[in-house]
Design an enzyme around this catalytic site. Structure first.
Site, PDB file in Angstrom:
ATOM      1  N   CYS A  86       7.257 -34.743 -17.448  1.00  0.00           N
ATOM      2  CA  CYS A  86       6.648 -33.335 -17.326  1.00  0.00           C
ATOM      3  C   CYS A  86       6.492 -32.466 -18.800  1.00  0.00           C
ATOM      4  O   CYS A  86       6.347 -31.250 -18.563  1.00  0.00           O
ATOM      5  CB  CYS A  86       7.196 -32.094 -16.310  1.00  0.00           C
ATOM      6  SG  CYS A  86       8.901 -31.519 -16.446  1.00  0.00           S
ATOM      7  N   CYS A 104      11.630 -32.631 -12.567  1.00  0.00           N
ATOM      8  CA  CYS A 104      10.993 -33.657 -12.258  1.00  0.00           C
ATOM      9  C   CYS A 104      11.625 -35.418 -12.180  1.00  0.00           C
ATOM     10  O   CYS A 104      10.800 -36.269 -11.613  1.00  0.00           O
ATOM     11  CB  CYS A 104       9.718 -34.159 -13.100  1.00  0.00           C
ATOM     12  SG  CYS A 104       9.702 -34.571 -14.356  1.00  0.00           S
ATOM     13  N   GLN A 162      13.170 -28.294 -41.715  1.00  0.00           N
ATOM     14  CA  GLN A 162      13.467 -30.068 -41.070  1.00  0.00           C
ATOM     15  C   GLN A 162      14.272 -30.327 -40.864  1.00  0.00           C
ATOM     16  O   GLN A 162      13.965 -31.413 -40.250  1.00  0.00           O
ATOM     17  CB  GLN A 162      12.516 -31.487 -42.916  1.00  0.00           C
ATOM     18  CG  GLN A 162      11.770 -30.794 -43.395  1.00  0.00           C
ATOM     19  CD  GLN A 162      11.584 -31.735 -44.380  1.00  0.00           C
ATOM     20  OE1 GLN A 162      10.745 -32.767 -44.539  1.00  0.00           O
ATOM     21  NE2 GLN A 162      12.486 -31.145 -45.898  1.00  0.00           N
ATOM     22  N   SER A 212      13.860 -34.863 -50.124  1.00  0.00           N
ATOM     23  CA  SER A 212      13.081 -35.496 -51.151  1.00  0.00           C
ATOM     24  C   SER A 212      11.772 -35.909 -51.248  1.00  0.00           C
ATOM     25  O   SER A 212      11.249 -36.125 -52.120  1.00  0.00           O
ATOM     26  CB  SER A 212      13.834 -37.018 -50.761  1.00  0.00           C
ATOM     27  OG  SER A 212      13.357 -37.368 -49.059  1.00  0.00           O
ATOM     28  N   GLU A 269      19.052 -33.925 -57.818  1.00  0.00           N
ATOM     29  CA  GLU A 269      18.173 -34.797 -58.732  1.00  0.00           C
ATOM     30  C   GLU A 269      16.871 -34.546 -58.194  1.00  0.00           C
ATOM     31  O   GLU A 269      16.827 -33.933 -57.222  1.00  0.00           O
ATOM     32  CB  GLU A 269      18.434 -36.927 -58.067  1.00  0.00           C
ATOM     33  CG  GLU A 269      18.411 -36.961 -57.265  1.00  0.00           C
ATOM     34  CD  GLU A 269      18.124 -38.332 -56.039  1.00  0.00           C
ATOM     35  OE1 GLU A 269      19.129 -38.458 -56.234  1.00  0.00           O
ATOM     36  OE2 GLU A 269      17.635 -38.600 -55.389  1.00  0.00           O
ATOM     37  N   HIS A 279      11.034 -30.229 -37.527  1.00  0.00           N
ATOM     38  CA  HIS A 279      10.813 -31.485 -37.235  1.00  0.00           C
ATOM     39  C   HIS A 279      11.257 -31.549 -35.305  1.00  0.00           C
ATOM     40  O   HIS A 279      12.243 -32.073 -35.103  1.00  0.00           O
ATOM     41  CB  HIS A 279      11.573 -32.629 -38.139  1.00  0.00           C
ATOM     42  CG  HIS A 279      10.587 -32.747 -39.074  1.00  0.00           C
ATOM     43  ND1 HIS A 279      11.201 -33.669 -39.984  1.00  0.00           N
ATOM     44  CD2 HIS A 279       9.334 -32.989 -39.186  1.00  0.00           C
ATOM     45  CE1 HIS A 279       9.955 -33.796 -41.120  1.00  0.00           C
ATOM     46  NE2 HIS A 279       9.084 -33.103 -40.260  1.00  0.00           N
TER      47      HIS A 279
HETATM   48  C1  BJW Z   1      20.697 -32.394 -51.719  1.00  0.00           C
HETATM   49  C2  BJW Z   1      22.370 -31.988 -51.827  1.00  0.00           C
HETATM   50  C3  BJW Z   1      23.369 -31.134 -52.049  1.00  0.00           C
HETATM   51  C4  BJW Z   1      21.619 -34.309 -51.227  1.00  0.00           C
HETATM   52  N1  BJW Z   1      22.313 -29.790 -52.864  1.00  0.00           N
HETATM   53  N2  BJW Z   1      20.336 -31.020 -52.599  1.00  0.00           N
HETATM   54  C5  BJW Z   1       2.975 -44.717 -44.019  1.00  0.00           C
HETATM   55  C6  BJW Z   1       3.030 -45.859 -42.727  1.00  0.00           C
HETATM   56  C7  BJW Z   1       3.284 -44.686 -41.641  1.00  0.00           C
HETATM   57  C8  BJW Z   1       3.607 -44.036 -41.717  1.00  0.00           C
HETATM   58  C9  BJW Z   1       2.785 -42.710 -42.862  1.00  0.00           C
HETATM   59  C10 BJW Z   1       3.263 -43.700 -43.581  1.00  0.00           C
HETATM   60  N3  BJW Z   1       2.377 -42.651 -44.448  1.00  0.00           N
HETATM   61  C11 BJW Z   1       2.540 -40.975 -44.741  1.00  0.00           C
HETATM   62  C12 BJW Z   1       2.718 -42.085 -43.039  1.00  0.00           C
HETATM   63  C13 BJW Z   1       3.353 -40.140 -41.657  1.00  0.00           C
HETATM   64  C14 BJW Z   1       4.413 -40.175 -41.744  1.00  0.00           C
HETATM   65  C15 BJW Z   1       5.529 -40.277 -43.278  1.00  0.00           C
HETATM   66  O1  BJW Z   1       5.394 -39.493 -43.667  1.00  0.00           O
HETATM   67  N4  BJW Z   1       6.051 -41.128 -43.450  1.00  0.00           N
HETATM   68  C16 BJW Z   1       6.422 -41.759 -44.961  1.00  0.00           C
HETATM   69  C17 BJW Z   1       8.226 -41.646 -44.795  1.00  0.00           C
HETATM   70  C18 BJW Z   1       5.595 -42.757 -45.667  1.00  0.00           C
HETATM   71  N5  BJW Z   1       4.987 -38.619 -41.026  1.00  0.00           N
HETATM   72  C19 BJW Z   1       5.194 -38.851 -40.555  1.00  0.00           C
HETATM   73  O2  BJW Z   1       4.810 -39.954 -39.407  1.00  0.00           O
HETATM   74  C20 BJW Z   1       4.873 -36.964 -39.676  1.00  0.00           C
HETATM   75  N6  BJW Z   1       3.893 -37.149 -38.094  1.00  0.00           N
HETATM   76  C21 BJW Z   1       2.709 -37.408 -38.601  1.00  0.00           C
HETATM   77  O3  BJW Z   1       2.233 -37.663 -39.992  1.00  0.00           O
HETATM   78  O4  BJW Z   1       2.139 -37.446 -38.195  1.00  0.00           O
HETATM   79  C22 BJW Z   1       0.250 -37.904 -37.974  1.00  0.00           C
HETATM   80  C23 BJW Z   1       0.033 -39.217 -38.447  1.00  0.00           C
HETATM   81  C24 BJW Z   1       0.718 -40.200 -37.748  1.00  0.00           C
HETATM   82  C25 BJW Z   1       0.718 -41.480 -38.134  1.00  0.00           C
HETATM   83  C26 BJW Z   1      -0.267 -41.443 -39.830  1.00  0.00           C
HETATM   84  C27 BJW Z   1      -0.108 -40.729 -39.707  1.00  0.00           C
HETATM   85  C28 BJW Z   1      -0.715 -39.336 -39.424  1.00  0.00           C
HETATM   86  C29 BJW Z   1       6.603 -37.050 -38.675  1.00  0.00           C
HETATM   87  C30 BJW Z   1       7.628 -37.428 -39.787  1.00  0.00           C
HETATM   88  C31 BJW Z   1       8.745 -37.006 -38.791  1.00  0.00           C
HETATM   89  C32 BJW Z   1      10.257 -37.559 -39.433  1.00  0.00           C
HETATM   90  N7  BJW Z   1      11.122 -37.090 -39.045  1.00  0.00           N
HETATM   91  C33 BJW Z   1      12.689 -37.504 -39.055  1.00  0.00           C
HETATM   92  C34 BJW Z   1      13.405 -37.796 -37.820  1.00  0.00           C
HETATM   93  C35 BJW Z   1      13.342 -36.806 -37.335  1.00  0.00           C
HETATM   94  C36 BJW Z   1      14.436 -36.457 -36.412  1.00  0.00           C
HETATM   95  C37 BJW Z   1      16.051 -36.707 -36.716  1.00  0.00           C
HETATM   96  O5  BJW Z   1      16.407 -35.825 -37.238  1.00  0.00           O
HETATM   97  O6  BJW Z   1      16.510 -36.945 -35.879  1.00  0.00           O
HETATM   98  O7  BJW Z   1      13.515 -36.311 -39.976  1.00  0.00           O
HETATM   99  S1  BJW Z   1      12.491 -38.841 -40.022  1.00  0.00           S
HETATM  100  C38 BJW Z   1      13.551 -37.674 -41.492  1.00  0.00           C
HETATM  101  O8  BJW Z   1      12.903 -37.237 -42.645  1.00  0.00           O
HETATM  102  C39 BJW Z   1      13.780 -36.552 -40.720  1.00  0.00           C
HETATM  103  C40 BJW Z   1      13.526 -35.180 -42.222  1.00  0.00           C
HETATM  104  O9  BJW Z   1      13.534 -33.807 -41.310  1.00  0.00           O
HETATM  105  C41 BJW Z   1      12.904 -35.935 -42.670  1.00  0.00           C
HETATM  106  C42 BJW Z   1      12.872 -35.401 -44.282  1.00  0.00           C
HETATM  107  O10 BJW Z   1      14.058 -35.976 -44.749  1.00  0.00           O
HETATM  108  P1  BJW Z   1      14.965 -35.079 -46.083  1.00  0.00           P
HETATM  109  O11 BJW Z   1      14.889 -33.865 -45.292  1.00  0.00           O
HETATM  110  O12 BJW Z   1      13.575 -34.632 -47.373  1.00  0.00           O
HETATM  111  O13 BJW Z   1      15.963 -35.964 -46.183  1.00  0.00           O
HETATM  112  P2  BJW Z   1      16.200 -36.580 -47.323  1.00  0.00           P
HETATM  113  O14 BJW Z   1      17.432 -38.151 -46.493  1.00  0.00           O
HETATM  114  O15 BJW Z   1      14.872 -37.989 -47.137  1.00  0.00           O
HETATM  115  O16 BJW Z   1      16.518 -36.363 -49.052  1.00  0.00           O
HETATM  116  C43 BJW Z   1      17.779 -35.559 -48.921  1.00  0.00           C
HETATM  117  C44 BJW Z   1      17.319 -34.465 -49.931  1.00  0.00           C
HETATM  118  O17 BJW Z   1      18.610 -34.231 -49.749  1.00  0.00           O
HETATM  119  C45 BJW Z   1      17.412 -35.471 -51.580  1.00  0.00           C
HETATM  120  O18 BJW Z   1      16.246 -35.017 -52.419  1.00  0.00           O
HETATM  121  C46 BJW Z   1      18.730 -35.609 -51.806  1.00  0.00           C
HETATM  122  O19 BJW Z   1      18.407 -35.221 -53.434  1.00  0.00           O
HETATM  123  C47 BJW Z   1      18.817 -33.931 -51.656  1.00  0.00           C
HETATM  124  N8  BJW Z   1      20.518 -34.063 -51.901  1.00  0.00           N
HETATM  125  N9  BJW Z   1      22.228 -33.441 -51.139  1.00  0.00           N
HETATM  126  C48 BJW Z   1      20.883 -30.252 -52.288  1.00  0.00           C
HETATM  127  N10 BJW Z   1      24.652 -31.529 -51.721  1.00  0.00           N
HETATM  128 ZN    ZN Z   2       9.947 -33.373 -16.220  1.00  0.00          ZN
END
Ligand code: BJW
Ligand code: ZN
Length: 243
Positions: A134, A154, A105, A193, A219, A123
């Protein structure tokens, strides 16, 4: 306790050695020890910034300058750090496994920098830009950016080629991930997470298809109840124990 952990690690090493197809699913926690901030948690990016202001198509339409400033800051930060032992271990696992797919991700590119080759950036990538007119995708490593970037084909405004809230994940990558989750016998879920869909449901999916699900995180998470085994600890300290 320590004896117990050593024994569990030994059993997991056997399982890793015996796996025909390993899939690793990684999140921001894998890059945390490199100095890249995670999204959630006490030092997470969403503590200081609102996701709705920065990581949605609406936010970009409203204020591309602000969104680009945030991404430019993150690109500078990522450019100044490097991969850690967790990334390195995943490279070794890829080399030593009959079949291996890394679904990340993370947009930071640190897996590839470490040497992983079969990487699905589900992601997107902070090092790729996409034209809002485009849709042309280009690599761009300029840090800091001197100005808002525009398309050389473009003239359209370029955006980060990452997946924002409310956007679909790249369908070609999703198909490959789906296939990998279907076929793997071991899924390692590391440093995520498990709150962001659809990726959060991947461990459940793989488990229903027969995979053993191993989680590594500092965690317990929303994935822990799906996992057959959760090892608590830092990815950069735990993963090398599996080699
Ligand atoms: C350690 C450690 C160490 C620390 N060792 N571990 C309700 C309302 C609105 C929308 C939704 C909804 N329900 C569902 C949705 C859809 C939404 C969603 O899931 N929202 C939830 C938050 C509720 N999802 C989407 O919109 C996705 N698209 C989609 O579903 O399309 C269809 C659809 C659209 C609309 C509605 C419904 C369906 C797209 C999701 C895009 C996520 N984008 C981001 C930004 C990317 C670009 C960027 O980086 O700028 O992606 S958000 C952010 O979260 C990023 C990450 O890839 C993603 C996941 O986070 P991750 O990697 O899990 O990080 P953390 O910080 O959460 O966790 C870190 C973990 O590491 C923790 O557990 C720590 O404990 C651990 N850790 N140190 C081991 N040393
Ligand atoms: Zn273009």
């Amino acid at each position: 306790m320590v004896q117990d952990l050593i024994q569990r690690i030994e059993q997991l090493k056997d399982r890793i050695r015996g796996s025909r197809y390993i899939v690793a699913l990684t999140g921001a926690g894998v890059s945390a020890e490199s100095g890249v901030p995670t999204f959630r948690g006490k030092n997470g990016l969403w503590k200081d910034y609102r996701a709705e202001d920065l990581a949605t198509p609406d936010a970009f339409a409203r204020n591309p300058q602000l969104v680009w400033e945030w991404y430019d800051w993150r690109r500078q930060l990522i450019a100044s750090v490097t991969y850690n032992p967790a990334h390195r271990t995943l490279v070794e696992l890829e080399k030593n496994s009959p079949r291996f797919t890394l679904i990340t991700q993370n947009v930071d590119g640190l897996h590839q920098k470490a040497g992983s080759t079969n990487v699905l950036e589900i992601h997107g990538s902070i090092w790729k830009l996409r034209c809002t007119l485009c849709s042309d995708i280009s690599e761009n490593y300029e840090v800091p950016l001197k100005a808002l970037p525009y398309c050389s084909m473009c003239g359209g405004l370029l955006r980060p080629h990452v997946v924002w809230f409310g956007e679909s994940l790249p369908s070609d990558v999703l198909v490959k991930a789906d296939n990998a989750l279907n076929l793997c016998d071991l899924l390692m879920v590391i440093g995520t997470s498990g709150v962001v869909q659809p990726v959060a449901s991947f461990p459940y999916y793989a488990r229903t298809k027969g995979a053993f699900v191993l989680e590594v995180n500092v965690e317990r998470t929303l994935i822990s109840h799906i996992a057959h085994e959760t090892i608590l600890g830092k990815a950069g300290e735990i993963l090398p124990l599996f080699l």
